[in-house]
Design a protein around this motif. Structure first.
Motif, short mmCIF file in Angstrom:
data_model
loop_
_atom_site.label_atom_id
_atom_site.label_comp_id
_atom_site.label_asym_id
_atom_site.label_seq_id
_atom_site.Cartn_x
_atom_site.Cartn_y
_atom_site.Cartn_z
N ASP A 103 46.85 32.81 50.46
CA ASP A 103 47.10 34.24 50.32
C ASP A 103 46.39 34.72 49.05
O ASP A 103 46.74 34.30 47.95
N PRO A 104 45.38 35.61 49.17
CA PRO A 104 44.64 36.05 47.97
C PRO A 104 45.52 36.75 46.95
O PRO A 104 45.30 36.62 45.74
N GLN A 118 38.00 40.22 40.82
CA GLN A 118 37.37 41.19 41.72
C GLN A 118 37.08 40.56 43.08
O GLN A 118 37.28 41.20 44.13
N ASP A 119 36.60 39.32 43.07
CA ASP A 119 36.33 38.63 44.34
C ASP A 119 37.62 38.47 45.16
O ASP A 119 37.60 38.62 46.39
N GLN A 120 38.71 38.16 44.48
CA GLN A 120 39.97 37.98 45.20
C GLN A 120 40.51 39.30 45.74
O GLN A 120 41.04 39.35 46.86
N ARG A 122 36.77 46.50 42.04
CA ARG A 122 36.29 46.51 40.65
C ARG A 122 37.29 47.19 39.73
O ARG A 122 37.63 46.68 38.66
N LYS A 123 37.78 48.35 40.16
CA LYS A 123 38.76 49.07 39.34
C LYS A 123 40.07 48.30 39.26
O LYS A 123 40.72 48.28 38.21
N ALA A 124 40.46 47.65 40.34
CA ALA A 124 41.70 46.88 40.35
C ALA A 124 41.62 45.72 39.37
O ALA A 124 42.56 45.44 38.62
N SER A 125 40.49 45.02 39.37
CA SER A 125 40.33 43.88 38.45
C SER A 125 40.30 44.35 37.00
O SER A 125 40.86 43.71 36.11
N MET A 126 39.65 45.49 36.75
CA MET A 126 39.61 46.04 35.40
C MET A 126 41.01 46.44 34.95
O MET A 126 41.41 46.18 33.81
#
Length: 205
Positions: free
Chosen positions: A84-85, A142-144, A161-165
């Motif tokens: 599960d990512p 970001q990959d996940q 991208r925004k989520a990872s940031m």
């Protein structure tokens, strides 16, 4: 005899870096001199110059041998088998906080790199080291997030991208404030609540 000499040289180098790490954390990089490091390590300044050209080289070597919490969390994640990512993301984020809270050395190096360093030319390599470590980890997040959107675990409206940031900003702020005042809150407990709230918000988009 040659091997013993090499071992002694390596031990001296390690003692210099250990002393530098402790002093940088306690006094800051700019206020720590080579003489301070030599005294704490129980060596002469000449011994330091035999291994390092200047304080910037000492700092760079200390950072290069250290494992930042994000890198350690990625290594731990590689030992798991999460399919599960989002669960994988949650585990990695919590691992960063757990490492900072439980690993004194990792916490100290993070503190030095984040709060105790003036990014002058003398220690400019540290800026690059920290930037690379954060970029690697943020890229992995970001990959996940991208995978979670692709398989429908997260809505298509989520920007990976925004989520990872956003995740990095949240964790970085948590860690900085906890290091500044450890007794103010429980790092892992509060972090878990914030991570779960953030993930729930993404799912609801």
């Amino acid at each position: 005899m040659v091997r013993r000499t090499k071992e002694e040289a390596a031990a001296t180098r390690d003692s210099i870096l250990d002393a530098a790490e402790i002093l940088f954390a306690k006094h800051g990089v700019s206020r720590t001199t080579l003489q301070h490091i030599a005294t704490a390590a129980g060596v002469t300044r000449g011994a330091i110059y035999w291994h390092f050209v200047d304080k910037g080289a000492v700092f760079s070597a200390m950072m290069e041998r250290a494992t930042m919490p994000m890198d350690a969390a990625v290594k731990l994640a590689g030992e798991r088998a999460d399919t599960d990512p989002l669960q994988s993301l949650r585990n990695e984020m919590l691992a960063v906080l757990q490492i900072v809270e439980g690993d004194e050395k990792a916490r100290r190096v993070f503190e030095i790199a984040t709060l105790k360093t003036e990014f002058t030319d003398e220690v400019d390599s540290a800026r690059a080291h920290k930037r690379e470590s954060v970029a690697r980890w943020r890229g992995r997040l970001q990959d996940q997030f991208t995978q979670a959107v692709a398989d429908g675990t997260l809505p298509a409206a989520v920007d990976p991208r925004k989520a990872s940031m956003s995740v990095w900003v949240m964790l970085d702020g948590l860690i900085r404030n906890w290091i500044f005042e450890p007794g103010a809150f429980e790092l892992v407990d509060l972090g878990a609540e914030l991570i779960d709230t953030y993930m729930a918000g993404l799912r609801a988009r």
